[in-house]
Design an enzyme around this catalytic site. Structure first.
Site, PDB file in Angstrom:
ATOM      1  N   ASN A   1      55.617  50.834  33.087  1.00 49.32           N
ATOM      2  CA  ASN A   1      56.124  50.084  31.944  1.00 49.32           C
ATOM      3  C   ASN A   1      54.972  49.688  31.029  1.00 49.32           C
ATOM      4  OD1 ASN A   1      56.383  48.186  34.484  1.00 49.32           O
ATOM      5  ND2 ASN A   1      56.205  46.721  32.817  1.00 49.32           N
ATOM      6  N   ASP A   2      54.824  48.462  30.630  1.00 49.64           N
ATOM      7  CA  ASP A   2      53.958  48.063  29.518  1.00 49.64           C
ATOM      8  C   ASP A   2      52.598  48.763  29.488  1.00 49.64           C
ATOM      9  OD1 ASP A   2      56.011  46.261  29.854  1.00 49.64           O
ATOM     10  OD2 ASP A   2      54.785  44.483  29.569  1.00 49.64           O
TER      11      ASP A   2
ATOM     12  N   PHE B   1      50.051  41.814  36.441  1.00 45.27           N
ATOM     13  CA  PHE B   1      50.881  41.955  35.256  1.00 45.27           C
ATOM     14  C   PHE B   1      50.024  42.367  34.057  1.00 45.27           C
ATOM     15  CE2 PHE B   1      55.103  39.481  36.048  1.00 45.27           C
ATOM     16  CZ  PHE B   1      55.326  40.240  37.182  1.00 45.27           C
ATOM     17  N   SER B   2      50.609  42.344  32.873  1.00 50.15           N
ATOM     18  CA  SER B   2      49.992  42.952  31.690  1.00 50.15           C
ATOM     19  C   SER B   2      48.740  42.222  31.219  1.00 50.15           C
ATOM     20  CB  SER B   2      51.007  43.017  30.552  1.00 50.15           C
ATOM     21  OG  SER B   2      52.005  43.964  30.833  1.00 50.15           O
TER      22      SER B   2
ATOM     23  N   ARG C   1      51.730  34.585  30.454  1.00 48.07           N
ATOM     24  CA  ARG C   1      51.233  35.923  30.775  1.00 48.07           C
ATOM     25  C   ARG C   1      50.930  36.745  29.515  1.00 48.07           C
ATOM     26  NH1 ARG C   1      56.712  35.989  32.699  1.00 48.07           N
ATOM     27  NH2 ARG C   1      58.120  37.245  31.404  1.00 48.07           N
ATOM     28  N   ASP C   2      50.398  37.951  29.754  1.00 43.03           N
ATOM     29  CA  ASP C   2      50.155  38.993  28.751  1.00 43.03           C
ATOM     30  C   ASP C   2      49.041  38.629  27.767  1.00 43.03           C
ATOM     31  OD1 ASP C   2      52.424  40.028  29.993  1.00 43.03           O
ATOM     32  OD2 ASP C   2      53.770  39.359  28.411  1.00 43.03           O
TER      33      ASP C   2
END
Length: 523
Positions: free
Chosen positions: A103-104, A161-162, A229-230
């Site tokens: 994904n991302d 995560f991202s 996040r991100d």
């Protein structure tokens, strides 16, 4: 049950049964847990593929495996090279995983030796979301990608995560200028191993050209909101600081500043209507002027225009919508490019029945155009794509008129290649075009300013009359379309591969010119 493996080769190949019953597989070395993954198992049938885990750094050590049984352990292989599944049907130029789920896009960075690095959310152990790690691919032209080893795996702080990547141009963190710096979200409490922990933003460094990461455990941004996040980090010249934009919760974001890439302080918390996840902040040129605008971006392709002084983003527009379809998501711009803003989105393609899920969109170069009433964001095909495409034919609609059906149509073979049809005309257009792709169709209606995919509600085109052309790229089961001077962008997944496409002109009184391009196979 448990078993021990003495590491003698560079990789462990772990058998995977797609969509099987998930069980935990734990790797322990010298009494310390190294990795833990959800692995799908259906032992009564032959496995579908392998997930390869780089273990060169563990050579000579004993790895204890636990969580499964001896029958499973005997299927694990030690190999000199990483696993790659040959012979899979896949898009020609849209990046897809070897096998597994992506994904991302993460950590997009162009390094000094001319290499583009594409990292991405990755589950090598299934075709579903889980075990979030960072996969990796490299390219010299943004189109043809080389599959690399995954770089960071879930740990005691959570799933990976991202996040983002950037060059160490200020020679900070005790590293040389050619080091690559990465910030990522550690998703605490997302796994049993990280139970009870919060989401934090963490740092990793690569000193070998982005192929291996070293996590810096004592440098992180503490939790602001529970699942913040991100992170996206960039250097802001005018205020002489690094800026981090971060999603906090709901439609709330934070802007943070740092001068040393270690300590970040919040300079602004802001809410943007309907915005969610994966923020980005960049300055865009307004075409045909010397002016620029700052753009605050989020995962759905919503964007917000304003000004940024290094501390505060001052909003000057309502929510603006960049995507006219739901397939693209979580786009990120590439760090390290001079005077260019190039974006790659995740395309949420399912590829049903295949051994991989998800794809990356064709890189697009962003700019702004101004009409009498507002600004529009352009999704121009990146110059690398334009250089790589090969013009196969140029046809005039009058030359392909079919008298029996009283309309013109063009039929093109697309089997095993990416095809672009670029349709242009002079003056305003009020005609209708129909694209037939197997059992599906897309109708582009300039009179009513709609684009309609079979079985779906019409999508409204933009109200302006910019541009006298549109472009449609068909790549296996992925379609990307731009129109109205690339201010309208649509990406769709077809139900099946389009081996032939037919473009009809209804009515056919106006004269159209069609350029037919091909682009050679990528990953």
């Amino acid at each position: 049950m448990r078993t021990n493996i003495i590491v003698e080769n560079n990789y462990l190949w772990v058998p995977i049964w797609a969509n099987g019953e998930k069980q935990f597989l734990t790797f322990t070395v010298d009494g310390e847990k190294q990795m833990e993954f959800h692995v799908p198992v259906k032992e009564e049938v032959e496995h579908d593929f392998y997930a390869s885990i780089p273990v060169e750094h563990l050579k000579g050590k004993t790895v204890e495996l636990s969580g499964l049984n001896d029958t499973y352990y005997k299927k694990i292989r030690q190999e000199k090279s990483g696993y790659f599944k040959e012979g899979l049907i896949r898009p020609a130029i849209h990046f897809t995983a070897n096998t597994g789920w992506i994904n991302d896009p993460n950590g997009l960075v162009y390094d000094e030796n001319g290499t583009y690095h594409l990292y991405f959310q990755f589950n090598p152990f299934d075709v579903e979301w889980d075990n979030m790690s960072w996969g990796h691919a490299t390219s010299k032209d943004l189109l043809h990608w080389t599959w690399e080893d995954a770089v960071i795996w879930p740990d005691e702080d959570g799933m990976m995560f991202s996040g983002c990547g950037l060059r160490n141009e200020k020679e900070l963190l005790g590293e040389k200028k050619d080091a690559l710096i990465y910030y990522y979200s550690a998703a605490g409490d997302a796994t049993p191993w990280s139970k009870g922990k919060m989401f934090t933003q963490r740092l990793a460094i690569s000193t070998d050209g982005g192929r291996r990461f070293k996590k810096i455990k004592d440098v992180f941004v503490p939790t602001i909101e529970r699942e913040n996040r991100d992170p996206k980090v960039f250097w802001h010249e005018k205020s002489n600081a690094y800026i981090m934009v971060l999603w906090l919760q709901e439609d709330e974001f934070a802007i943070l500043r740092s001068t040393d890439l270690k300590n970040f302080t919040i300079s602004q918390r802001l809410r943007l209507k309907d915005a969610f996840e994966c923020p980005d902040l960049f300055e865009l040129r307004i075409e045909n002027t010397d002016e620029t605008k700052w753009v605050f971006w989020c995962a759905d392709g919503f964007y917000y225009l304003g000004d940024f002084d290094g501390y505060t983003f001052t909003l000057e527009s309502d929510k603006l919508i960049s995507y006219a379809s739901k397939l693209p998501y979580a786009a990120q711009t590439i760090s390290g490019l001079s005077n260019r803003v190039v974006s790659i989105p995740w395309l949420r393609a399912l590829f049903k029945g295949r051994l991989y899920t998800g794809a990356m969109g064709i890189p697009r170069e962003f700019s702004l155009v101004k009409t009498e009433d507002r600004f529009y964001l352009k999704h121009s095909l990146c110059k690398e794509y334009v250089s790589a495409r090969i013009l196969k034919d140029t046809i005039c609609s009058r030359d392909i008129h079919n008298k029996k059906e009283n309309q013109s149509y063009l039929e093109v073979d697309t089997l095993g290649k990416a095809i672009e049809l670029e349709v242009s005309w002079n003056g305003e257009c009020s005609d209708c075009f129909e694209l037939i792709l197997g059992e599906e169709s897309i109708v582009i209606d300039y009179k009513n300013k709609t684009v309609t995919k079979s079985g779906e509600e019409p999508k409204q085109m933009l109200p302006h009359q910019l541009g006298e052309s549109f472009s449609i790229i068909i790549d296996d089961s992925i379609l990307e379309m731009t129109a109205q001077d690339s201010t309208l962008y649509i990406a769709e997944e077809l139900k099946e591969s389009a081996n032939k496409i037919r473009l009809s002109f209804i009515p056919s009184e106006k004269e159209y010119h069609i350029n037919i391009y091909e682009v050679e196979m990528g990953n």
